[in-house]
Write a protein that holds these residues in place. Structure first.
Motif, PDB file in Angstrom:
ATOM      1  N   ALA A  20       0.828  -1.207   0.000  1.00 52.22           N
ATOM      2  CA  ALA A  20       0.000   0.000   0.000  1.00 52.22           C
ATOM      3  C   ALA A  20       0.859   1.253   0.000  1.00 52.22           C
ATOM      4  O   ALA A  20       0.556   2.235  -0.685  1.00 52.22           O
ATOM      5  N   GLU A  21       1.945   1.241   0.772  1.00 54.73           N
ATOM      6  CA  GLU A  21       2.835   2.393   0.798  1.00 54.73           C
ATOM      7  C   GLU A  21       3.511   2.601  -0.554  1.00 54.73           C
ATOM      8  O   GLU A  21       3.689   3.727  -1.009  1.00 54.73           O
ATOM      9  N   ALA A  22       3.886   1.491  -1.202  1.00 51.31           N
ATOM     10  CA  ALA A  22       4.478   1.598  -2.532  1.00 51.31           C
ATOM     11  C   ALA A  22       3.462   2.153  -3.526  1.00 51.31           C
ATOM     12  O   ALA A  22       3.785   2.995  -4.376  1.00 51.31           O
ATOM     13  N   ALA A  23       2.213   1.685  -3.421  1.00 49.73           N
ATOM     14  CA  ALA A  23       1.159   2.191  -4.301  1.00 49.73           C
ATOM     15  C   ALA A  23       0.916   3.672  -4.058  1.00 49.73           C
ATOM     16  O   ALA A  23       0.683   4.440  -4.989  1.00 49.73           O
ATOM     17  N   GLN A  24       0.973   4.083  -2.803  1.00 51.71           N
ATOM     18  CA  GLN A  24       0.780   5.493  -2.484  1.00 51.71           C
ATOM     19  C   GLN A  24       1.867   6.343  -3.113  1.00 51.71           C
ATOM     20  O   GLN A  24       1.603   7.429  -3.643  1.00 51.71           O
ATOM     21  N   ARG A  25       3.107   5.868  -3.065  1.00 51.00           N
ATOM     22  CA  ARG A  25       4.201   6.651  -3.647  1.00 51.00           C
ATOM     23  C   ARG A  25       4.050   6.792  -5.157  1.00 51.00           C
ATOM     24  O   ARG A  25       4.468   7.785  -5.740  1.00 51.00           O
ATOM     25  N   VAL A  26       3.449   5.759  -5.792  1.00 51.51           N
ATOM     26  CA  VAL A  26       3.258   5.826  -7.243  1.00 51.51           C
ATOM     27  C   VAL A  26       2.052   6.696  -7.584  1.00 51.51           C
ATOM     28  O   VAL A  26       2.112   7.546  -8.482  1.00 51.51           O
ATOM     29  N   LEU A  27       0.929   6.488  -6.872  1.00 56.04           N
ATOM     30  CA  LEU A  27      -0.292   7.215  -7.192  1.00 56.04           C
ATOM     31  C   LEU A  27      -0.249   8.655  -6.684  1.00 56.04           C
ATOM     32  O   LEU A  27      -0.474   9.599  -7.432  1.00 56.04           O
ATOM     33  N   LEU A  28      -0.012   8.795  -5.402  1.00 55.39           N
ATOM     34  CA  LEU A  28      -0.029  10.113  -4.773  1.00 55.39           C
ATOM     35  C   LEU A  28       1.389  10.500  -4.393  1.00 55.39           C
ATOM     36  O   LEU A  28       1.804  10.384  -3.250  1.00 55.39           O
ATOM     37  N   ARG A  29       2.127  10.951  -5.383  1.00 54.00           N
ATOM     38  CA  ARG A  29       3.515  11.330  -5.154  1.00 54.00           C
ATOM     39  C   ARG A  29       3.580  12.575  -4.284  1.00 54.00           C
ATOM     40  O   ARG A  29       2.662  13.402  -4.294  1.00 54.00           O
ATOM     41  N   PRO A  30       4.655  12.746  -3.536  1.00 53.31           N
ATOM     42  CA  PRO A  30       4.790  13.971  -2.747  1.00 53.31           C
ATOM     43  C   PRO A  30       4.754  15.202  -3.656  1.00 53.31           C
ATOM     44  O   PRO A  30       5.444  15.244  -4.673  1.00 53.31           O
ATOM     45  N   VAL A  31       3.938  16.164  -3.297  1.00 50.01           N
ATOM     46  CA  VAL A  31       3.855  17.382  -4.098  1.00 50.01           C
ATOM     47  C   VAL A  31       5.008  18.310  -3.714  1.00 50.01           C
ATOM     48  O   VAL A  31       5.512  18.275  -2.590  1.00 50.01           O
ATOM     49  N   PRO A  32       5.468  19.151  -4.637  1.00 48.17           N
ATOM     50  CA  PRO A  32       6.533  20.103  -4.289  1.00 48.17           C
ATOM     51  C   PRO A  32       6.024  21.111  -3.268  1.00 48.17           C
ATOM     52  O   PRO A  32       4.876  21.569  -3.338  1.00 48.17           O
ATOM     53  N   ARG A  33       6.854  21.438  -2.315  1.00 44.46           N
ATOM     54  CA  ARG A  33       6.452  22.407  -1.292  1.00 44.46           C
ATOM     55  C   ARG A  33       6.612  23.847  -1.770  1.00 44.46           C
ATOM     56  O   ARG A  33       6.028  24.760  -1.203  1.00 44.46           O
ATOM     57  N   ARG A  34       7.410  24.033  -2.828  1.00 42.78           N
ATOM     58  CA  ARG A  34       7.586  25.350  -3.417  1.00 42.78           C
ATOM     59  C   ARG A  34       7.578  25.216  -4.928  1.00 42.78           C
ATOM     60  O   ARG A  34       8.106  24.259  -5.478  1.00 42.78           O
ATOM     61  N   ALA A  35       6.971  26.194  -5.584  1.00 41.81           N
ATOM     62  CA  ALA A  35       6.986  26.259  -7.034  1.00 41.81           C
ATOM     63  C   ALA A  35       6.945  27.730  -7.413  1.00 41.81           C
ATOM     64  O   ALA A  35       5.881  28.360  -7.410  1.00 41.81           O
ATOM     65  N   GLY A  36       8.104  28.285  -7.673  1.00 39.23           N
ATOM     66  CA  GLY A  36       8.187  29.718  -7.935  1.00 39.23           C
ATOM     67  C   GLY A  36       7.827  30.506  -6.691  1.00 39.23           C
ATOM     68  O   GLY A  36       8.430  30.329  -5.628  1.00 39.23           O
ATOM     69  N   ASP A  37       6.814  31.381  -6.815  1.00 46.24           N
ATOM     70  CA  ASP A  37       6.387  32.174  -5.654  1.00 46.24           C
ATOM     71  C   ASP A  37       5.240  31.514  -4.899  1.00 46.24           C
ATOM     72  O   ASP A  37       4.563  32.161  -4.099  1.00 46.24           O
ATOM     73  N   LEU A  38       5.003  30.237  -5.147  1.00 45.05           N
ATOM     74  CA  LEU A  38       3.940  29.508  -4.468  1.00 45.05           C
ATOM     75  C   LEU A  38       4.490  28.684  -3.320  1.00 45.05           C
ATOM     76  O   LEU A  38       5.556  28.074  -3.442  1.00 45.05           O
ATOM     77  N   ARG A  39       3.763  28.665  -2.219  1.00 48.11           N
ATOM     78  CA  ARG A  39       4.037  27.754  -1.114  1.00 48.11           C
ATOM     79  C   ARG A  39       2.877  26.776  -1.070  1.00 48.11           C
ATOM     80  O   ARG A  39       1.710  27.188  -1.096  1.00 48.11           O
ATOM     81  N   ILE A  40       3.183  25.472  -1.022  1.00 50.17           N
ATOM     82  CA  ILE A  40       2.171  24.433  -1.175  1.00 50.17           C
ATOM     83  C   ILE A  40       2.135  23.548   0.065  1.00 50.17           C
ATOM     84  O   ILE A  40       3.178  23.135   0.572  1.00 50.17           O
ATOM     85  N   ALA A  41       0.933  23.259   0.530  1.00 52.64           N
ATOM     86  CA  ALA A  41       0.746  22.352   1.668  1.00 52.64           C
ATOM     87  C   ALA A  41      -0.316  21.330   1.299  1.00 52.64           C
ATOM     88  O   ALA A  41      -1.222  21.613   0.508  1.00 52.64           O
ATOM     89  N   LEU A  42      -0.197  20.153   1.889  1.00 49.05           N
ATOM     90  CA  LEU A  42      -1.090  19.049   1.545  1.00 49.05           C
ATOM     91  C   LEU A  42      -1.523  18.298   2.796  1.00 49.05           C
ATOM     92  O   LEU A  42      -0.735  18.099   3.720  1.00 49.05           O
ATOM     93  N   SER A  43      -2.783  17.868   2.798  1.00 47.04           N
ATOM     94  CA  SER A  43      -3.304  17.000   3.854  1.00 47.04           C
ATOM     95  C   SER A  43      -4.193  15.956   3.206  1.00 47.04           C
ATOM     96  O   SER A  43      -5.069  16.293   2.400  1.00 47.04           O
ATOM     97  N   TYR A  44      -3.956  14.693   3.552  1.00 42.81           N
ATOM     98  CA  TYR A  44      -4.782  13.605   3.011  1.00 42.81           C
ATOM     99  C   TYR A  44      -5.114  12.647   4.144  1.00 42.81           C
ATOM    100  O   TYR A  44      -4.222  12.146   4.823  1.00 42.81           O
ATOM    101  N   THR A  45      -6.406  12.397   4.333  1.00 45.96           N
ATOM    102  CA  THR A  45      -6.867  11.478   5.363  1.00 45.96           C
ATOM    103  C   THR A  45      -7.795  10.462   4.719  1.00 45.96           C
ATOM    104  O   THR A  45      -8.833  10.831   4.165  1.00 45.96           O
ATOM    105  N   SER A  46      -7.408   9.186   4.768  1.00 42.74           N
ATOM    106  CA  SER A  46      -8.230   8.136   4.187  1.00 42.74           C
ATOM    107  C   SER A  46      -9.233   7.644   5.215  1.00 42.74           C
ATOM    108  O   SER A  46      -8.930   7.506   6.390  1.00 42.74           O
ATOM    109  N   ALA A  47     -10.451   7.385   4.740  1.00 43.30           N
ATOM    110  CA  ALA A  47     -11.482   6.872   5.639  1.00 43.30           C
ATOM    111  C   ALA A  47     -11.275   5.403   5.958  1.00 43.30           C
ATOM    112  O   ALA A  47     -11.778   4.910   6.965  1.00 43.30           O
TER     113      ALA A  47
END
Length: 346
Positions: free
Chosen positions: A112-139
């Motif tokens: 499952a962890e391997a599948a998560q890394r393939v499907l939901l890859r870590p998003v970049p925390r910075r992209a130019g002048d953007l700051r990005i944050a992510l939260s994912y909670t599975s039911a």
């Protein structure tokens, strides 16, 4: 770790209590058969050898107590010895089966962890002048992936992102999420216009989905001081202006989800909103706004959006997620994904 220590010591505590009770009560009440609780409790947390050792200790305790109670050699006492031995053998078998299931579960989690890394890859925390944050909670219990999906890619045409929600749950939803993400990752680089990216996703899903299945999604493309949005029946992103305002970025016309557009429904139209220095925009799935408390009240996202203004984006989003879980008072009934963009040039 503390609970594991308690479980490991529980068999000895129980057998010690049985021994004390038997010494105090004598042979009249017959507590010796309760020594079977030792190996039974041992199988809950220990391995086969540990359970066998506890069973041996139970027999060792039973022998002098039988002498003390003047029961040694009697039929009742022999039945007690055989009962302890039988329960120990059954507990050893239960311990072996439990250990095997734990190993199988550990292997499943690795997959499952391997599948998560393939499907939901870590998003970049910075992209130019953007700051990005992510939260994912599975039911799903002990799961890290589900039917919600997200992606952020930096292309020659700017930063493009996707947040979506697959109809249904389980492995079918995960498979569909993988299909959508794969199509988006290719189209985001290939297509010049955001609307063309949406057309590619619809075309891809029309071949994959069957019946009335669908995927709600919102696509975005960041420009200088504005952001373009394309909404396929998804909850409108929440805009937090640098001036303190909070409002949803709603499209002028509602459009159907992906998978239903090809049935003749009107295509969604891209629309732009102001997105300048200090502004934030929160993308989320319906698992956030449909979360209810014990009284059945929905989570008031707009009212709690002020939590996103303090601190770094990820810390602020983590605070909002904690507030969401506190509102529900337990596990979420549906997957909940949140992606926060903050325009911060310095």
């Amino acid at each position: 770790m503390e609970s594991q220590t308690i479980l490991r010591s529980l068999p000895f505590a129980v057998m010690g209590a049985v021994a004390v009770l038997d010494l105090l009560a004598g042979p009249r009440l017959g507590f010796l058969s309760l020594l079977t609780l030792g190996p039974a409790f041992a199988s809950v947390s220990g391995g086969v050898r540990y359970t066998a050792a506890v069973g041996g200790i139970a027999l060792a305790i039973c022998l002098p107590l039988s002498v003390y109670d003047h029961l040694l050699g009697r039929q009742q006492n022999m039945i007690t010895f055989f009962t302890i031995a039988g329960v120990t053998a059954a507990s050893m078998l239960a311990s072996r089966l439990r250990n095997r299931r734990e190993r199988e579960l550990a292997n499943v989690r690795l997959v499952a962890e391997a599948a998560q890394r393939v499907l939901l890859r870590p998003v970049p925390r910075r992209a130019g002048d953007l700051r990005i944050a992510l939260s994912y909670t599975s039911a799903a219990a002990d799961a890290q992936i589900g039917g919600d999906l997200y992606e952020v890619v930096t292309t020659p045409r700017g930063v493009r992102l996707l947040v979506g929600d697959v109809q249904g749950k389980g492995l079918d939803a995960v498979e569909t999420a993988a299909w959508v993400l794969g199509a988006f990752r290719e189209a985001a680089y290939d297509e010049a216009e955001l609307a063309d990216v949406g057309e590619r996703l619809e075309t891809s899903l029309s071949r994959h989905l069957g019946g009335e299945k669908f995927v709600t999604a919102v696509l975005a493309e960041v420009h200088d001081d504005e952001i373009s949005l394309l909404n396929f029946g998804h909850p409108s992103p929440l805009v937090l202006g640098g001036d303190g305002s909070v409002h949803p970025a709603e499209p002028q016309e509602e459009a159907p989800p992906l998978g239903l557009v090809s049935l003749g429904s009107p295509r969604p139209k891209p629309y732009k909103i102001w997105f300048a220095e200090g502004d934030q925009i929160l993308f989320y799935t319906d698992g956030v706004i449909e979360a209810r408390d014990a009284r059945g009240r929905f989570y008031p996202l707009e009212e709690r959006a002020a939590l996103l203004r303090a601190g770094e984006p990820q810390a602020a989003l983590d605070c909002l997620r904690a507030d969401l879980l506190a509102h529900v008072g337990g596990p979420l009934p549906d997957d909940a994904a949140m992606l926060l963009l903050r325009r911060q040039r310095s």
